[in-house]
Design a protein around this motif. Structure first.
Motif, PDB file in Angstrom:
ATOM      1  N   PHE A   1       1.214  -1.509  -0.413  1.00 21.19           N
ATOM      2  CA  PHE A   1       0.060  -0.097  -0.581  1.00 21.19           C
ATOM      3  C   PHE A   1       0.462   1.221  -0.096  1.00 21.19           C
ATOM      4  CE2 PHE A   1      -3.135  -2.469   0.962  1.00 21.19           C
ATOM      5  CZ  PHE A   1      -4.356  -2.559   0.261  1.00 21.19           C
TER       6      PHE A   1
ATOM      7  N   ILE B   1      -1.414   4.219  -1.699  1.00 27.71           N
ATOM      8  CA  ILE B   1      -3.052   4.380  -1.571  1.00 27.71           C
ATOM      9  C   ILE B   1      -4.107   4.044  -2.516  1.00 27.71           C
ATOM     10  CG2 ILE B   1      -4.692   4.630   0.592  1.00 27.71           C
ATOM     11  CD1 ILE B   1      -2.599   5.354   2.284  1.00 27.71           C
TER      12      ILE B   1
ATOM     13  N   LEU C   1      -5.481   1.356  -3.389  1.00 27.45           N
ATOM     14  CA  LEU C   1      -7.561   1.068  -3.862  1.00 27.45           C
ATOM     15  C   LEU C   1      -7.987   0.392  -5.255  1.00 27.45           C
ATOM     16  CD1 LEU C   1      -8.706   3.463  -0.901  1.00 27.45           C
ATOM     17  CD2 LEU C   1      -8.401   1.004  -0.861  1.00 27.45           C
TER      18      LEU C   1
ATOM     19  N   LEU D   1      -6.222  -0.780   5.442  1.00 26.64           N
ATOM     20  CA  LEU D   1      -6.093   0.467   5.518  1.00 26.64           C
ATOM     21  C   LEU D   1      -5.763   0.913   7.229  1.00 26.64           C
ATOM     22  CD1 LEU D   1      -7.870   2.623   3.007  1.00 26.64           C
ATOM     23  CD2 LEU D   1      -5.044   2.023   3.040  1.00 26.64           C
TER      24      LEU D   1
END
Length: 452
Positions: free
Chosen positions: A123, A126, A130, A158
């Motif tokens: 991640f 991010i 997603l 997250l």
């Protein structure tokens, strides 16, 4: 010995038989490899009597809560009681976790190949992660997510990504986060019970909410953190519909939105929220605020994730496919649909089982339930508590029948289990029942190396 107490004992004996049957039948099925995927059915874990650095602390906390919990709950000022409940829950969860030692009991829980911390490094971007999240859910997809990452919406992962970005890296900090936040679920439950069923009922429930066997699995399990978020969404909703508080209503919706993006199955916590609105019976204006502002708060989380490129329904559809690609497709529904309930008995303890029996008695005896159009509904504190607990039980049973929770429910159902614990407020002889709760938790944690 009165008849009601004998019925309580019969209920606990029946629950013990259910657990014994799940263990015996499970051991028989376990002889055929690659079917149950658990070593000590119906729980994930294996036999291994042991002690650890948390043993003296756990014994001390148990003795103090059993000996002084009911008196302290009755006498402390309300705010002091809430702080004492949180502190006691923290001490109980930490001490149980440390029975397995710091490395195995805390640090190592969230660093296995199935857990969220394995995906933190993926991640680094991010928004890109997603957008790409659903492409790695299926088992045969390239770079498929670890089991728990794939099995939950990305808000769960997250959380640990953001902890890592804040410098709180590794299993120790992640475990501390889950324990610290998870312990606040007890406070949220008591706030709700007080608003709906009165302060006396909440005070009677307080020691049972603290000294529950559920604490065995709340130690470092992310589901404890999920339970706290879900519980506070319900508690804020209770505040919003019993008092004119727009911030509480908005916050309830916001947290419920977050709950849905932490775990797909926790959409069922809406049943508990519906019970809160029903029991509060707010005036029309307050009801409007209690619905409109939560809806406004709820919309924010789905909107943000959708704009970021993650679509909940698409991910859930893929999750169902992934579930049946793995152990979920092999584990027998005919066994787990009732063995899950045996797991729940071990999580909530015999005091809660007896309390649930009394909940059933309240529902039968309270003539107000039979009056037309809900006349007099919920005037009795016992009835209000019973209906709140039944809403959580209904959510748990819905999760069970769905077939999407075959095994591992000792952690998965923690968000529902915490709402069953207040049923202990209906019991006489609280110290005896609290002692039974403590003994069960201590035996489980000392005799088994639990998987969570």
């Amino acid at each position: 010995m009165n008849r009601a107490f004998l019925r309580d004992l019969c209920a606990t004996a029946a629950a013990a038989l259910l657990v014994a049957a799940a263990a015996l039948v499970g051991r028989g099925i376990r002889d055929f490899p690659h079917i149950l995927f658990v070593d000590w059915p119906p729980l994930v874990g294996f036999w291994g009597p042991h002690t650890g650095p948390g043993t003296p602390a756990a014994l001390t906390v148990a003795v103090l809560v059993v000996g002084y919990g009911p008196v302290a709950a009755a006498r402390l000022p309300w705010r002091a009681l809430l702080f004492a409940v949180w502190a006691s829950a923290l001490a109980w969860i930490w001490s149980l976790a440390l029975i397995d030692g710091w490395r195995r009991g805390v640090v190592g829980r969230l660093t296995t190949r199935y857990e969220y911390l394995q995906a933190v490094d993926r991640f680094h971007d991010i928004p890109a992660a997603l957008r790409d999240f659903t492409h790695h859910i299926l088992l045969h997809s390239p770079g498929n997510w670890p089991a728990h990452v794939a099995g939950h919406p990305p808000a769960a992962t997250l959380t640990f990504v953001l902890l890592d970005r804040a410098g709180l890296r590794g299993g120790g900090w992640a475990g501390a986060w889950c324990i610290t936040l998870g312990a606040t679920a007890c406070v949220a439950v008591l706030v709700t019970v007080r608003l709906l069923a009165g302060e006396k009922t909440a005070r009677r429930a307080a020691p049972f909410v603290v000294l529950a066997p559920a604490a065995v699995w709340m130690g470092t399990s992310p589901d404890a953190y999920f339970a706290a978020v879900a519980a506070w969404s319900v508690a804020l909703l209770a505040v919003a519909v019993t008092r004119p508080s727009r911030p509480a209503a908005f916050g309830a919706g916001l947290l419920f939105g977050l709950t849905c993006y932490l775990s797909y199955g926790l959409t069922l916590i809406a049943l508990v929220g519906a019970a809160v609105v029903l029991l509060a019976r707010p005036p029309a204006r307050r009801l409007l605020h209690g619905i409109a502002f939560p809806l406004a708060g709820f919309a924010i989380v789905p909107l943000l994730f959708s704009l970021a490129g993650f679509h909940w329904w698409e991910a859930y559809r893929l999750l169902v496919e992934r579930y049946y690609q793995g152990a979920g497709g092999v584990r027998p529904y005919g066994y787990w649909v009732w063995a899950n309930l045996a797991c729940t008995v071990l999580v909530v303890g015999m005091a809660t089982v007896a309390g649930l029996r009394r909940v059933g008695t309240v529902l039968i005896v309270e003539r107000k339930l039979l009056r037309p159009a809900g006349a007099g509904l919920g005037r009795s504190p016992q009835l209000r508590l019973a209906l709140l607990v039944c809403a959580a039980l209904l959510a748990l049973l819905a999760a069970d029948l769905s077939g999407m929770s075959k095994a591992e429910t000792e952690r998965i159902w923690l968000p529902f289990a915490v709402w069953l614990l207040p049923a202990g407020a209906l019991l006489p002889f609280p110290r005896a029942w609290l002692a039974a709760q403590a003994v069960l938790a201590l035996l489980l944690n000392h005799l088994l190396w639990t998987g969570w």
